[in-house]
Design an enzyme around this catalytic site. Structure first.
Site, short mmCIF file in Angstrom:
data_model
loop_
_atom_site.label_atom_id
_atom_site.label_comp_id
_atom_site.label_asym_id
_atom_site.label_seq_id
_atom_site.Cartn_x
_atom_site.Cartn_y
_atom_site.Cartn_z
N ASP A 67 0.92 -1.15 0.13
CA ASP A 67 -0.25 -0.05 0.06
C ASP A 67 0.85 1.35 0.05
O ASP A 67 2.07 1.16 0.25
CB ASP A 67 -0.85 -0.14 0.92
CG ASP A 67 -0.43 -0.46 2.52
OD1 ASP A 67 0.78 -0.44 2.63
OD2 ASP A 67 -1.17 -0.93 3.25
N HIS A 136 -7.11 -4.88 10.27
CA HIS A 136 -7.14 -4.79 8.83
C HIS A 136 -5.81 -5.35 8.42
O HIS A 136 -4.63 -5.65 9.22
CB HIS A 136 -7.01 -3.21 8.58
CG HIS A 136 -5.86 -2.46 8.77
ND1 HIS A 136 -6.06 -1.03 9.11
CD2 HIS A 136 -4.63 -2.84 9.15
CE1 HIS A 136 -4.79 -0.53 9.50
NE2 HIS A 136 -4.00 -1.43 9.36
N GLU A 141 -9.74 -2.17 5.25
CA GLU A 141 -10.55 -1.68 6.47
C GLU A 141 -11.76 -2.51 6.77
O GLU A 141 -12.27 -2.95 5.87
CB GLU A 141 -10.97 -0.22 6.55
CG GLU A 141 -9.44 0.69 6.52
CD GLU A 141 -8.71 1.06 7.73
OE1 GLU A 141 -8.61 -0.33 8.46
OE2 GLU A 141 -8.13 1.81 7.99
C1 F6R Z 1 1.41 -1.49 6.20
C2 F6R Z 1 0.31 -1.89 6.23
C3 F6R Z 1 -0.79 -2.20 7.61
C4 F6R Z 1 0.17 -2.36 8.76
C5 F6R Z 1 -0.92 -2.39 9.88
C6 F6R Z 1 0.09 -2.63 11.29
O1 F6R Z 1 2.02 -1.43 4.99
O2 F6R Z 1 -0.48 -2.49 5.42
O3 F6R Z 1 -1.66 -3.06 7.45
O4 F6R Z 1 0.75 -3.53 8.61
O5 F6R Z 1 -1.30 -1.22 10.27
O6 F6R Z 1 1.10 -1.57 11.29
P1 F6R Z 1 2.07 -1.41 12.51
O7 F6R Z 1 2.94 -2.66 12.17
O8 F6R Z 1 2.85 -0.08 12.46
O9 F6R Z 1 1.50 -1.68 13.56
#
Ligand code: F6R
Length: 239
Positions: A67, A136, A141
């Site tokens: 993303d 997610h 979402e």
């Molecule tokens: C990032 C992504 C998100 C994150 C998720 C967890 O490329 O796709 O789904 O993996 O929001 O984020 P962290 O690892 O920062 O807790």
């Protein structure tokens, strides 16, 4: 689904790196699916170290990120382009790395182009995922359905709040992003999801034990034949 629980965050990252190292060693032209955020940092650090030590060669590998924010210049320090450059791309020798373009003039065309590029590369061999506190994966979402292809997403207040730590103020956090869809994630041959910390414990529980529902997008991973969850004790405490 396999679940492995580790004592420390460092072990989770290194365990994920082991899976990537195995894949790249056994298939040097692997197509890697990559993620941003806090969860992959230890994994990327280990991959950079093994590359520096001459143990891992990515020169035939191609990568696709999950993303990118919409409306944030690629050069902005909080863009996922910048994140990947800093934490992985500058420290390894990937042949080519792709992220979706969150500033494309025609986002529908950009989404189709990105899905086509993944298909043309032969599909993702190993996909790395984090999980949001709301369950997610990518920026898929919670909602009423699973969206198949790459698409533009309105980020939820919970995700905006979670991402605020990277920006100077909440106003600066982009409200929209472009994300691989659930179809694109599920088409990966193998998936590794990393979760650390107590604030992920409920999402992990819901993904592993709750209904398979678009309300918890990660729950769909239970239908994938080769998914492994790598968790620290905190993230695993409810399962
Ligand atoms: C990032 C992504 C998100 C994150 C998720 C967890 O490329 O796709 O789904 O993996 O929001 O984020 P962290 O690892 O920062 O807790």
């Amino acid at each position: 689904m396999q679940i492995h629980v580790y004592d420390t965050v460092e072990q989770v990252g290194r365990a994920a790196a082991l899976l990537f190292a195995a894949r790249v060693t056994e298939k040097p032209d692997s197509v890697l699916g990559l993620a941003t955020g806090s969860s992959p940092l230890g994994c990327y650090e280990q991959l950079r170290a093994w590359h520096r030590e001459g143990l891992l060669d990515f020169s035939k590998c191609v990568s696709f990120n999950l993303d990118e924010y919409c409306g944030l210049p690629e050069a902005h320090p909080c863009s996922y382009h910048a994140f990947m450059k800093e934490h992985l791309f500058d420290g390894v020798n990937l042949k080519t790395s792709y992220l979706p373009d969150g500033n494309a003039p025609d986002m529908t065309a950009e989404c189709r182009r990105y899905d086509a590029a993944i298909r043309a590369a032969g599909g993702i061999d190993l996909q790395l995922l984090g999980i949001g506190r709301n369950g997610h994966i990518g920026f898929n979402e919670p909602g009423d359905r699973f969206v198949y292809g790459t698409h533009v997403v309105d980020l939820t207040p919970s995700t905006i709040q979670a991402n605020r730590r990277f920006f100077e103020s909440e106003d600066e956090v982009p409200r929209r992003a472009v994300s691989l869809g659930i179809g694109g994630i599920m088409a990966a041959k193998e998936i590794v999801l990393i979760a650390m910390g107590e604030d992920k414990a409920q999402a992990v529980y819901d993904a592993v034990h709750g209904d398979v529902t678009p309300r918890v997008q990660a729950s769909v991973l239970r239908a994938h034949p080769h998914t492994v969850f790598l968790l620290d004790r905190e993230a695993a405490k409810k399962i």
